[in-house]
Write an enzyme that holds these catalytic residues in place. Structure first.
Site, short mmCIF file in Angstrom:
data_model
loop_
_atom_site.label_atom_id
_atom_site.label_comp_id
_atom_site.label_asym_id
_atom_site.label_seq_id
_atom_site.Cartn_x
_atom_site.Cartn_y
_atom_site.Cartn_z
N SER A 287 4.77 2.41 7.85
CA SER A 287 4.48 1.22 7.04
C SER A 287 5.69 0.82 6.22
O SER A 287 6.31 1.64 5.55
CB SER A 287 3.30 1.48 6.10
OG SER A 287 2.12 1.59 6.84
N HIS B 63 0.82 -1.21 0.00
CA HIS B 63 0.00 0.00 0.00
C HIS B 63 0.86 1.27 0.00
O HIS B 63 0.35 2.35 -0.22
CB HIS B 63 -0.99 0.01 1.16
CG HIS B 63 -0.35 0.18 2.52
ND1 HIS B 63 0.01 -0.87 3.33
CD2 HIS B 63 -0.02 1.30 3.23
CE1 HIS B 63 0.51 -0.42 4.47
NE2 HIS B 63 0.49 0.91 4.42
N ASP C 259 0.36 -7.85 1.22
CA ASP C 259 0.65 -6.43 1.42
C ASP C 259 2.17 -6.19 1.46
O ASP C 259 2.67 -5.47 2.33
CB ASP C 259 -0.01 -5.90 2.69
CG ASP C 259 0.00 -4.36 2.76
OD1 ASP C 259 0.16 -3.73 1.68
OD2 ASP C 259 -0.09 -3.80 3.86
#
Length: 567
Positions: A407, A291, A324
Site C-alpha cells: 500500500s 490507511h 485514501d
C-alpha cells in the site's frame, strides 16, 4: 634250439669264425669289456678221464635250463633290480656278450682247440652301441637306466625259445626313461612342449577380457551413479557479461525507481503497521496511503527506510480519507531521488506495469504485470461504520502481485513513470479492499487496484500546500438503500434536511428528489457508490453531463462540480 636257425638272444658264430676273431687289445676306459663267466653257471661237468678244457661262456641262456614242452608254461623272467637314483648313470658297465659256441660231443671234445682267452666280438664302439642285435619282436626296448651307484649285473633267467615273457611292470618316471641308443643321455634337451591351439587361446583371452571389462565397467558405473561422477566437479557457467539493462525492461525500470521508493514503519494509538511510499520532490515529501499512516494521525512515530538502508524520521503533512491518500515529510536527508509522474489518462488496458513495495515487510520487492482494466469503482475502509472513513476510488486494475505492505507504493509504466498508487486488493473469500480489507492478511490473487496518479497528484498538491484536500460535489444526498439500476436522489437529506442542496450545483442543473442518475459523461453507473467514484475522479469546477430518469422519461442535465472540504 639246434635247428640251425639264428638265436634271437645271441649272435651265432661257428668255432672257426670265433677262432678267426683277433685277440682284442686290453680294454680301455669306456669300452665294453666282456663279462667274466660265472663258474657256478657256466661250468660243464666233464668226465674224470678227460683233461679239463677252457670253459665257454654263453650269455643267452642258463646252462641247466631245460626246454619246456609245449604244454608247460614258460618260466617268468625276473625283472631287473631298480637302480638307486642317487648313483650316476656312468657307473653302469655295459655287459659284454660273446657268441654262443656249441659244446662238442664227448667223443670230439679232445680234438677241439682251446681258445687262448675270451675277447670281444667287435672293435670298441665309440658310441657305446651294445654288441648284441636288435631286441626280439616280443620284448619292449630296454629303458635307459640312470642309477646313482653301480648296479650288480642282472641275472635274469632266459626264457625258453618260443615262450612269451609276461609284460614288464610300469617303470617309475623318475628312475627310468624310454630307451634311445642314439640319445645324448641324461643331459639331453627335452622335446618342446606341445603347443596349444591358438584358436582356443584366443577364445579364452577374449572371454577373460570381456569379464574384466564388464567388472571394471560395472564398478565405474556404480561409482558414478552413487557419487555423481569421477573427479572434481566443475559446472559450466556463462562468462561475466554486462550488468546494464535496457531502460524499458523490468530490471531497468526497477534499477531506476528503487532509490526513490521507501518503506514506512508506523506506530501509535496502540497499533502498528508497515507500508510503502515514494519520493515526490527534493524537499522530502513522500506520498503514501492514508490507511498506512492513520495510526500516527494524532500522535505517533513514522520511520522511513530508503532502499540504501538509510533511515529517517518523518512527520505527517496531511491526509484525506475520501481519497485514501497522505503525505509525510523527511528532513535532513540528501541525495533524494524523486520519481517522475506519468499521465493515468493515457494508460491503456494491456500496458505493462511494475509494482514496487514491501509486502509483509519485505522491502524493495519488485513485481510486474499489466493493466487489467481502467476506471474500476472501488470503496475501501468503512471500519468506523459512519461512512466518514470510506474511500472512493476510480481505480486502475492490475494483475501485478500486490500484497499487504504494498500500500502506498508506486505502479510504474514501461518508462519508469508513476501512473498509480497501489492501494487495495480483492482477496479470495471476501470483499476486502485496501490490502486485504476485511479478509485480514490475504494474499494476492491477481486483482490489485491503484489510485490513478492524476487524482493522486491533485490531492498531494493540496495536502502539501494547505494540509487539506477538496472533493468535487454535485450537492445531493443519495439513497444508498436503493436496489434499482442507477443512483437515486433521496427524498430527504441527513437530519431531515433537503436532499438537493439549495443553490447547489445539482439544484442549478434542475435535479429533483427521486431522480435516478444512470450515466456520467456517457458512462453507466449502477449504484450510488459508483456515482461518487465517478464524480471524485474529477476536479472541482469540471462540467459533467448527467443522464437521469424521471417519471419514466430519460433526461440529460449538465452539472458544474462544486468543492467540499475533505477530512
Amino acid at each position: 634250439m639246434n635247428d640251425g636257425k639264428p638265436n634271437w638272444w645271441s649272435r651265432p658264430s661257428t668255432p672257426p669264425e670265433a677262432a678267426r676273431i683277433p685277440t682284442p687289445s686290453p680294454a680301455e676306459e669306456g669300452d665294453f669289456p666282456l663279462q667274466a663267466p660265472d663258474p657256478a653257471e657256466s661250468a660243464v661237468p666233464e668226465p674224470a678221464a678227460e683233461a679239463p678244457a677252457a670253459p665257454t661262456v654263453d650269455m643267452t641262456k642258463e646252462p641247466a635250463a631245460a626246454e619246456p614242452t609245449p604244454s608247460e608254461p614258460a618260466p617268468a623272467v625276473p625283472a631287473p633290480s631298480e637302480p638307486t637314483p642317487s648313483e650316476p648313470a656312468s657307473a653302469v658297465p655295459a655287459p659284454a656278450v660273446t657268441a654262443a659256441e656249441p659244446v662238442p660231443a664227448p667223443e670230439t671234445r679232445a680234438a677241439a682247440p682251446v681258445p687262448a682267452a675270451p675277447r670281444p666280438l667287435h672293435e670298441p664302439d665309440e658310441y657305446r652301441t651294445p654288441p648284441y642285435g636288435e631286441p626280439g619282436p616280443w620284448a619292449p626296448a630296454p629303458p635307459v637306466q640312470h642309477p646313482a651307484a653301480p648296479v650288480p649285473p642282472p641275472q635274469a633267467a632266459v626264457p625258453p625259445q618260443g615262450a612269451v615273457p609276461p609284460p614288464q611292470g610300469p617303470v617309475p618316471p623318475h628312475a627310468w626313461g624310454q630307451y634311445d641308443p642314439w640319445g645324448a643321455g641324461p643331459g639331453a634337451v627335452p622335446p618342446p612342449p606341445r603347443k596349444k591351439s591358438r584358436r582356443g587361446l584366443a577364445l579364452v583371452g577374449a572371454l577373460a577380457f570381456a569379464l574384466l571389462t564388464g567388472v571394471i565397467g560395472g564398478g565405474v558405473g556404480a561409482y558414478v551413479e552413487r557419487n555423481g561422477g569421477i573427479g572434481t566437479v566443475e559446472l559450466p557457467q556463462a562468462e561475466a557479461g554486462s550488468a546494464d539493462r535496457a531502460p524499458d525492461s523490468v530490471a531497468g525500470i526497477a534499477a531506476g525507481a528503487l532509490p526513490g521508493v521507501v518503506t514506512l514503519h508506523v506506530s501509535g494509538g496502540g497499533s502498528a503497521g508497515t507500508g510503502t511510499g515514494f519520493v515526490l520532490d527534493n524537499r522530502g515529501h513522500i506520498l503514501t496511503n492514508n490507511h498506512v499512516v492513520d495510526a500516527a494521525a494524532t500522535s505517533g512515530d513514522i520511520t522511513v527506510t530508503f532502499s540504501s538502508g538509510e533511515t529517517a524520521s518523518a512527520k505527517l503533512i496531511g491526509k484525506d480519507t475520501g481519497y485514501d491518500l497522505a503525505v509525510v515529510q523527511v528532513t535532513g536527508v540528501r541525495g533524494l531521488k524523486p520519481l517522475p509522474l506519468g499521465n493515468s489518462d493515457d494508460v491503456r488496458v494491456g500496458d505493462p506495469v511494475v509494482a514496487i513495495g514491501a509486502p509483509f515487510d519485505l522491502s524493495n520487492t519488485v513485481t510486474s504485470g499489466i493493466i487489467s482494466a481502467k476506471e474500476r469503482p472501488i470503496t475501501a475502509g468503512g471500519e468506523k461504520g459512519d461512512g466518514s472513513d470510506i474511500s472512493y476510488v476510480d481505480a486502475l486494475q492490475t494483475d501485478a502481485p500486490i500484497n499487504p505492505g504494498n500500500s502506498g507504493g508506486p505502479l510504474l509504466d514501461g518508462k519508469g513513470r508513476v501512473i498509480g498508487i497501489n492501494s487495495a486488493i480483492r482477496a479470495a473469500g471476501g470483499s476486502g479492499e485496501g490490502d486485504g480489507g476485511s479478509g485480514g492478511q490475504a494474499g494476492s490473487i491477481g486483482l490489485g487496484f491503484a489510485i490513478p496518479v492524476n487524482q493522486g497528484k491533485r490531492v498531494a498538491e493540496e495536502l502539501i500546500n494547505t494540509g487539506k484536500a477538496t472533493h468535487p460535489v454535485i450537492g445531493v444526498s443519495l439513497d444508498m438503500q436503493f436496489n434499482g439500476d442507477g443512483a437515486r436522489v433521496g427524498d430527504k437529506g441527513k437530519d431531515g434536511t433537503p436532499s438537493v442542496t439549495p443553490d447547489g450545483p445539482a439544484a442549478k442543473a434542475g435535479l429533483r428528489p427521486g431522480d435516478v442518475i444512470t450515466k456520467v459523461d456517457g458512462q453507466r453507473v449502477h449504484n450510488g457508490e459508483e456515482l461518487i467514484v465517478k464524480i471524485r475522479a474529477h476536479r472541482p469546477g469540471d462540467a459533467l453531463a448527467l443522464t437521469l430518469t424521471r417519471d419514466g422519461r430519460e433526461l440529460t442535465r449538465t452539472v458544474t462540480l462544486g468543492s467540499a472540504q475533505g477530512t
